[in-house]
Design an enzyme around this catalytic site. Structure first.
Site, PDB file in Angstrom:
ATOM      1  N   ARG A 122      15.122 -95.627  61.216  1.00 39.87           N
ATOM      2  CA  ARG A 122      14.940 -94.756  60.044  1.00 39.87           C
ATOM      3  C   ARG A 122      16.227 -93.973  59.795  1.00 39.87           C
ATOM      4  NH1 ARG A 122       8.737 -92.630  60.043  1.00 39.87           N
ATOM      5  NH2 ARG A 122       8.166 -93.961  58.303  1.00 39.87           N
ATOM      6  N   GLN A 127      17.025 -96.983  54.495  1.00 44.61           N
ATOM      7  CA  GLN A 127      15.870 -96.394  53.793  1.00 44.61           C
ATOM      8  C   GLN A 127      15.186 -97.393  52.857  1.00 44.61           C
ATOM      9  OE1 GLN A 127      17.026 -92.707  51.956  1.00 44.61           O
ATOM     10  NE2 GLN A 127      16.138 -91.512  53.610  1.00 44.61           N
ATOM     11  N   ASP A 130      12.509 -99.430  54.603  1.00 41.24           N
ATOM     12  CA  ASP A 130      11.535 -98.683  55.405  1.00 41.24           C
ATOM     13  C   ASP A 130      10.108 -99.022  54.954  1.00 41.24           C
ATOM     14  OD1 ASP A 130      10.018 -96.883  56.781  1.00 41.24           O
ATOM     15  OD2 ASP A 130      11.144 -95.103  56.164  1.00 41.24           O
ATOM     16  N   SER A 133       7.216 -96.492  55.724  1.00 43.06           N
ATOM     17  CA  SER A 133       7.042 -95.428  54.732  1.00 43.06           C
ATOM     18  C   SER A 133       6.346 -95.964  53.477  1.00 43.06           C
ATOM     19  CB  SER A 133       8.388 -94.807  54.349  1.00 43.06           C
ATOM     20  OG  SER A 133       8.868 -94.013  55.407  1.00 43.06           O
ATOM     21  N   TYR A 229      10.265 -87.471  63.800  1.00 47.29           N
ATOM     22  CA  TYR A 229       8.908 -87.661  64.334  1.00 47.29           C
ATOM     23  C   TYR A 229       8.475 -86.470  65.179  1.00 47.29           C
ATOM     24  CZ  TYR A 229       9.219 -92.600  63.052  1.00 47.29           C
ATOM     25  OH  TYR A 229       9.327 -93.775  62.369  1.00 47.29           O
TER      26      TYR A 229
HETATM   27  P1  NAD Z   1       4.133 -90.405  61.759  1.00 51.88           P
HETATM   28  O1  NAD Z   1       3.351 -91.397  60.988  1.00 51.88           O
HETATM   29  O2  NAD Z   1       4.633 -90.745  63.136  1.00 51.88           O
HETATM   30  O3  NAD Z   1       3.227 -89.072  61.922  1.00 51.88           O
HETATM   31  C1  NAD Z   1       2.525 -88.488  60.856  1.00 51.88           C
HETATM   32  C2  NAD Z   1       2.561 -86.984  60.972  1.00 51.88           C
HETATM   33  O4  NAD Z   1       1.732 -86.545  62.055  1.00 51.88           O
HETATM   34  C3  NAD Z   1       3.961 -86.411  61.261  1.00 51.88           C
HETATM   35  O5  NAD Z   1       4.326 -85.519  60.235  1.00 51.88           O
HETATM   36  C4  NAD Z   1       3.785 -85.687  62.600  1.00 51.88           C
HETATM   37  O6  NAD Z   1       4.585 -84.533  62.706  1.00 51.88           O
HETATM   38  C5  NAD Z   1       2.308 -85.367  62.576  1.00 51.88           C
HETATM   39  N1  NAD Z   1       1.726 -85.047  63.903  1.00 51.88           N
HETATM   40  C6  NAD Z   1       1.927 -85.645  65.106  1.00 51.88           C
HETATM   41  N2  NAD Z   1       1.216 -85.045  66.078  1.00 51.88           N
HETATM   42  C7  NAD Z   1       0.525 -84.032  65.488  1.00 51.88           C
HETATM   43  C8  NAD Z   1      -0.387 -83.045  65.962  1.00 51.88           C
HETATM   44  N3  NAD Z   1      -0.711 -82.982  67.243  1.00 51.88           N
HETATM   45  N4  NAD Z   1      -0.895 -82.165  65.073  1.00 51.88           N
HETATM   46  C9  NAD Z   1      -0.551 -82.221  63.764  1.00 51.88           C
HETATM   47  N5  NAD Z   1       0.294 -83.126  63.240  1.00 51.88           N
HETATM   48  C10 NAD Z   1       0.836 -84.029  64.093  1.00 51.88           C
HETATM   49  O7  NAD Z   1       5.356 -89.890  60.934  1.00 51.88           O
HETATM   50  P2  NAD Z   1       5.941 -90.379  59.523  1.00 51.88           P
HETATM   51  O8  NAD Z   1       5.039 -89.898  58.462  1.00 51.88           O
HETATM   52  O9  NAD Z   1       6.238 -91.835  59.576  1.00 51.88           O
HETATM   53  O10 NAD Z   1       7.320 -89.591  59.467  1.00 51.88           O
HETATM   54  C11 NAD Z   1       7.427 -88.235  59.809  1.00 51.88           C
HETATM   55  C12 NAD Z   1       8.705 -87.689  59.224  1.00 51.88           C
HETATM   56  O11 NAD Z   1       9.818 -88.530  59.551  1.00 51.88           O
HETATM   57  C13 NAD Z   1       8.736 -87.623  57.719  1.00 51.88           C
HETATM   58  O12 NAD Z   1       8.038 -86.574  57.173  1.00 51.88           O
HETATM   59  C14 NAD Z   1      10.230 -87.537  57.480  1.00 51.88           C
HETATM   60  O13 NAD Z   1      10.691 -86.206  57.650  1.00 51.88           O
HETATM   61  C15 NAD Z   1      10.788 -88.396  58.554  1.00 51.88           C
HETATM   62  N6  NAD Z   1      11.182 -89.702  58.001  1.00 51.88           N
HETATM   63  C16 NAD Z   1      12.502 -89.985  57.873  1.00 51.88           C
HETATM   64  C17 NAD Z   1      12.897 -91.191  57.322  1.00 51.88           C
HETATM   65  C18 NAD Z   1      14.342 -91.559  57.160  1.00 51.88           C
HETATM   66  O14 NAD Z   1      15.186 -90.755  57.464  1.00 51.88           O
HETATM   67  N7  NAD Z   1      14.637 -92.739  56.692  1.00 51.88           N
HETATM   68  C19 NAD Z   1      11.965 -92.116  56.906  1.00 51.88           C
HETATM   69  C20 NAD Z   1      10.613 -91.787  57.036  1.00 51.88           C
HETATM   70  C21 NAD Z   1      10.242 -90.590  57.591  1.00 51.88           C
END
Ligand code: NAD
Length: 384
Positions: A122, A127, A130, A133, A229
């Protein structure tokens, strides 16, 4: 170079790896494309639409498997399909290399190069590839639509001659990609939304969507696991979230829960007490069901009614929005193919960090260290 597109064989799968619109650049480079008859039908792409862009429709699946140099897929090919693949071919898709690595052994042993869309790093450069996402975006949207469909209430506040209809109260747990899309969708429908996440950075994104961010004092522990994450929390820290969830559940009409920690089972955040605190007719959608679920009552893939609360635990929501899910996935795949198809020929250079990150196996051996470790023979109990 021959690129093959199969009709996905997993039950209830409706997506297709590449839609006709994504094929033009590959065909312009001289790649030949064979599509299994009916491959795009459920996603709204007819055989004729593939023919119109210059692909050939083939009924013989075995011939595509045996001859394709590049095989983009949605789900990992079955054992029987893998046994027919051409050595040296490349397969790209959601291969579940960390969940089910042994299921990929037939392809690895045939010398097939495997790229997993789950492992695409990521980083900014990747991007456009991805796919996690993309699918989380679709799932977050559809989770709210599914909840709205089941809820015996409307989402928007309405002021009518017969009185006021209060807005639906929606609670989103986990404000990552899926959670933020769930918040945005619930807000568009007129719901009043609250959200919780362990990452403080999520707070600003939640508020920017017009929802209320529920802060929990976790005692200043590190909640970030790198790459955006979450980290895996201690039971004590999880308990603070659980307390908030029970309290918020009592006044929520809909809960959409999306919390995940990469490579770990989904955190069990919603105890029976939280479900019992919800009013009859409320709806809980557990988007973490494929990773075991955030709710301790979740049975992945099964819809339950518990004290009048509907608990949905869908395993493949993107397949319920096949046209747009395929459209986004297809663009992610074609962008990834840009790294391995040069001038119409397959050319894999694992010095590229995106390819190295996404590569599961190459030339008969696992490349990804985590997959390699998982595939190591387990010591037999009692042996030295
Ligand atoms: P994910 O599917 O792994 O997790 C979903 C959400 O669950 C996350 O926001 C995490 O913080 C939350 N979570 C985990 N444990 C928890 C708990 N105990 N209680 C409450 N919430 C909890 O994550 P995702 O949605 O794939 O991505 C998370 C973040 O990664 C995004 O919001 C973004 O900031 C980042 N991201 C970056 C890129 C990139 O740079 N290319 C791409 C995608 C996402």
């Amino acid at each position: 170079m021959l690129l093959g597109i199969l009709k996905e064989s997993a039950p209830a799968e409706t997506r297709v790896a590449l839609l006709p619109a994504s094929l033009k650049s590959l065909i312009a480079q001289g790649a030949a494309i064979q599509v299994e008859a009916g491959a795009g039908e459920a996603a709204g792409a007819s055989d004729q639409a593939y023919i119109d862009v210059g692909a050939a429709i083939i009924s013989d699946r075995a011939s595509i498997l045996a001859n394709a140099d590049v095989l983009p897929v949605v789900n990992a090919p079955t054992t029987a399909d893998q046994a027919q693949l051409k050595p040296g071919a490349a397969v790209i898709g959601f291969l579940r290399p960390l969940d089910a690595p042994a299921a990929l052994l037939p392809a690895i042993q045939r010398g097939v190069t495997l790229f997993s869309m789950e492992l695409v790093p990521r980083i900014t450069r990747a991007q456009s590839m991805d796919a996690l996402s993309s699918m989380a975006t679709v799932a977050g949207y559809k989770a709210v639509i599914a909840a709205a469909d089941r809820l015996p209430r409307m989402f928007p506040m309405l002021m009518t001659a017969a009185g006021t209809v209060p807005p639906a109260k929606v609670f989103v747990i986990g404000a990552g990609v899926a959670g933020l899309q769930a918040i945005a969708t619930a807000r568009r429908l007129g719901g009043v939304v609250e959200a919780y996440d362990v990452r403080a950075a999520a707070g600003e994104q939640v508020r920017s969507l017009g929802a209320k961010f529920l802060d929990v004092d976790l005692g200043g522990i590190n909640t970030e696991g790198g790459g955006g994450y979450a980290a895996e929390l201690t039971e004590e820290a999880l308990d603070r979230g659980r307390d908030l969830i029970v309290k918020t559940a009592a006044h929520s009409d809909v809960i959409v829960t999306t919390a995940l920690v990469p490579g770990r089972p989904a955190p069990r955040l919603i105890r029976r007490a939280a479900v019992e605190a919800m009013r009859p007719g409320s709806v809980l959608v557990d988007l973490a069901a494929p990773a075991g679920g955030n709710c301790e009552l979740t049975k992945p893939g099964v819809t339950q009614e518990i004290n009048g609360v509907i608990l949905l635990a869908p395993l493949n929501l993107p397949a319920e929005v096949p046209a747009d899910a395929s459209n986004l996935y297809s663009r992610n795949v074609v962008n990834f193919l840009g790294l391995i198809v040069k001038k119409g020929e397959l050319s894999v250079d694992l010095a590229d960090e995106v390819l190295a990150g996404a590569c599961v196996a190459h030339q008969g051996k696992p490349v990804n260290p985590r997959v390699a470790k998982l595939l190591e023979p387990q010591p037999v109990a009692g042996s030295q």
